[in-house]
Design a protein around this motif. Structure first.
Motif, PDB file in Angstrom:
ATOM      1  N   LEU A 141       6.509  -1.244  15.855  1.00  0.00           N
ATOM      2  CA  LEU A 141       7.838  -0.900  16.352  1.00  0.00           C
ATOM      3  C   LEU A 141       8.614  -0.040  15.351  1.00  0.00           C
ATOM      4  N   ALA A 142       8.339  -0.247  14.064  1.00  0.00           N
ATOM      5  CA  ALA A 142       9.048   0.507  13.018  1.00  0.00           C
ATOM      6  C   ALA A 142       8.150   1.556  12.381  1.00  0.00           C
ATOM      7  N   ALA A 143       7.149   2.020  13.124  1.00  0.00           N
ATOM      8  CA  ALA A 143       6.163   2.931  12.541  1.00  0.00           C
ATOM      9  C   ALA A 143       6.795   4.233  12.050  1.00  0.00           C
ATOM     10  N   GLY A 144       7.762   4.769  12.797  1.00  0.00           N
ATOM     11  CA  GLY A 144       8.401   6.023  12.404  1.00  0.00           C
ATOM     12  C   GLY A 144       9.091   5.920  11.056  1.00  0.00           C
ATOM     13  N   PRO A 145      10.077   5.007  10.922  1.00  0.00           N
ATOM     14  CA  PRO A 145      10.725   4.851   9.613  1.00  0.00           C
ATOM     15  C   PRO A 145       9.752   4.449   8.508  1.00  0.00           C
ATOM     16  N   LEU A 146       8.753   3.626   8.850  1.00  0.00           N
ATOM     17  CA  LEU A 146       7.800   3.177   7.841  1.00  0.00           C
ATOM     18  C   LEU A 146       6.960   4.340   7.327  1.00  0.00           C
ATOM     19  N   PHE A 147       6.564   5.233   8.225  1.00  0.00           N
ATOM     20  CA  PHE A 147       5.817   6.406   7.791  1.00  0.00           C
ATOM     21  C   PHE A 147       6.689   7.317   6.928  1.00  0.00           C
ATOM     22  N   THR A 148       7.979   7.373   7.224  1.00  0.00           N
ATOM     23  CA  THR A 148       8.889   8.167   6.399  1.00  0.00           C
ATOM     24  C   THR A 148       8.960   7.612   4.982  1.00  0.00           C
ATOM     25  N   VAL A 149       9.078   6.289   4.877  1.00  0.00           N
ATOM     26  CA  VAL A 149       9.142   5.649   3.562  1.00  0.00           C
ATOM     27  C   VAL A 149       7.833   5.860   2.808  1.00  0.00           C
TER      28      VAL A 149
END
Length: 500
Positions: A468-476
């Motif tokens: 669910l948080a893949a987008g922000p997690l990939f950014t980090v």
């Protein structure tokens, strides 16, 4: 905020000392849980601050580096701290539930809690270490604790397999310590930020020899092929919580050390070809070992070895995209592999065995365990939209962007490994959960302990949350990979005035 950096190491050590002298089991459990909750909270704060402000550095004792010891919490270290703290807390709760179920509420557990907290301190110290010797100390702290945990119970099988684990670990530590001594003799320092400049000035052959020596030590600890034969024989015999935390964290500390040294100390990709070959063989040999197993714990141990190859694949590409995929996959794999070993413990608790030949019909008998196995198993196999798929996709895209025979061969090996992982998971599902029921133990538990089930559910939910948080997690993870690739944020944080 720099005052918070040592706390993930100091708090577990102080908690271990306190639990060692407490004579009450409930007090030990309460202290252990509070310490790990506090460690998780501090790790989250460090992650937020490292992402906002850059690496946080604390100089132990006020000594200026490189004379003094430094602890460094950059984005990569803070990510590893946060995920490992969440996992160790869930495994601790699981072990408390198992202890209450097996031994009763009042049974003293005088050795487990202090040893477990010492293990946690060793892991966090390794992640925060700013010099090679302190990294070695972190390894030795966690390994010393693991020697006690892997033989917990003192059965013949655990002592025998534990002996193998100890011998291999001591050998790796001797190689690592020898490498540390040679690095100091060649450069006059062990500070990682300072070594980032000095190792580049060494003769090429000497630099390569030091590089390979450290890589050999970390490769044994990370369990890459052909240095992984010890793992499938050692891990499955330990108690379920111990096996779970070993599978989730101990090999990842080795992977962390490889990523840190390959990016900070030995950039340029001199051994990328070797790493690619090792990554491909680790993936394929590991998963072929898994599909041949008839015991669930041994099968999971081989999948653990196999999927280390994906992480080495990302490192070997020497690109920001490759490092991003590797870091994301490390975080995903810590949670999913730990979860699967906890589920194996639930199966053993309910059915009395993890031997697939003695299991059957568990989906009908315990549908909750079936769900708890199915979700992380599909995650590990890389079925969309789980983070296992997203991590592999990122690695495959990074490999395709680099191009060439070896990267494309690794993409193919990764795809084959993913398919064979799906086959192994489907085989377990069909045998243990789907086929006709097998006889259960004479006196099966009426219900599984809530703490065991609840902590497993929490880790399954964490794995789903990664999706669910893949987008922000990939950014980090991309920001962390970029900092690792550039090296300068780490070096300037340790030496604001320039490297001496």
């Amino acid at each position: 905020m720099t005052a918070l950096v040592p706390l993930p190491v100091v708090m577990p050590l102080l908690g271990a000392a306190l639990t060692l002298v407490l004579p009450w089991a409930r007090a030990q459990r309460a202290v252990s849980v509070l310490v790990l909750v506090a460690t998780l909270a501090v790790s989250v704060v460090l992650l937020v601050r490292a992402y906002a402000d850059g690496p946080l550095v604390v100089r132990i004792g006020g000594w200026t580096p490189p004379v003094g010891i430094v602890l460094v919490a950059d984005q990569f270290a803070a990510l590893m701290l946060t995920v490992s703290a969440a996992v160790t807390l869930c495994v601790l709760l699981y072990s408390i539930g198992q202890g209450q179920s097996d031994l009763g509420e009042g049974t003293p557990v005088s050795i487990f809690h202090p040893t477990y907290l010492v293990l946690t301190a060793g892991v966090t110290n390794a992640f925060l270490a700013g010099d090679l010797f302190n990294l070695f100390v972190g390894f030795e702290i966690l390994l010393t604790a693991s020697y006690a945990l892997i033989t917990l119970g003192g059965t013949d099988v655990r002592i025998r397999t534990g002996s193998t684990y100890v011998v291999v670990s001591v050998l790796a530590s001797m190689i690592f310590l020898s490498g540390v001594g040679l690095v100091y003799a060649a450069t006059g320092t062990l500070n990682l930020a300072q070594l980032a400049g000095r190792l580049d000035t060494l003769p090429a052959d000497l630099g390569l020899a030091l590089h390979l020596m450290l890589l050999l030590a970390f490769g044994i600890k990370a369990a890459v092929f052909p240095l992984a034969a010890w793992l499938p024989d050692s891990y499955p015999t330990a108690p379920a919580p111990v096996t779970a935390v070993f599978a989730g964290l101990l090999t990842k500390v080795g992977v962390y050390a490889i990523i840190r040294t390959e990016t900070l100390l030995f950039p340029g990709g001199r051994v990328d070809g070797l790493l690619m070959v090792v990554a491909g063989l680790t993936m394929l040999i590991g998963i072929l070992g898994a599909v041949a197993q008839s015991d669930l714990k041994r099968l999971l141990s081989f999948t653990l070895v196999s999927h280390i190859g994906y992480m080495i694949f990302g490192v070997a590409l020497s690109t920001v995209a490759g490092l991003t995929g590797a870091i994301f996959y490390v975080m995903h794999h810590i949670t999913v592999q730990t979860t699967l070993f906890l589920v194996a413990g639930l199966i053993e608790q309910r059915a009395g065995s993890t031997d697939l030949r003695r299991l059957g019909g568990l989906a009908r008998v315990t549908p909750l365990i079936a769900v708890l196995f199915f979700v992380p198993a599909m995650n590990l196999a890389g079925i969309p939209p789980f983070p296992g798929f997203l991590g592999k996709l990122g690695l495959f895209q990074a490999g395709a962007a680099v191009g060439g025979a070896l990267p494309w061969a690794l993409v193919a090996a990764g795809a084959v490994t993913s398919l064979l992982t799906l086959y192994a998971a489907s085989r377990v599902w069909n045998i243990a959960f789907w086929r006709s029921p097998r006889p259960l133990p004479e006196d099966p538990p009426a219900r599984l302990p809530r703490l065991m089930v609840g902590s497993t559910v929490a880790l399954v939910a964490l794995g789903v949350a990664f999706t669910l948080a893949a987008g922000p997690l990939f950014t980090v993870t991309a920001d962390a990979a970029d900092d690792l690739h550039r090296r300068t944020p780490y070096v300037r944080a340790v030496f604001p005035g320039g490297t001496p």
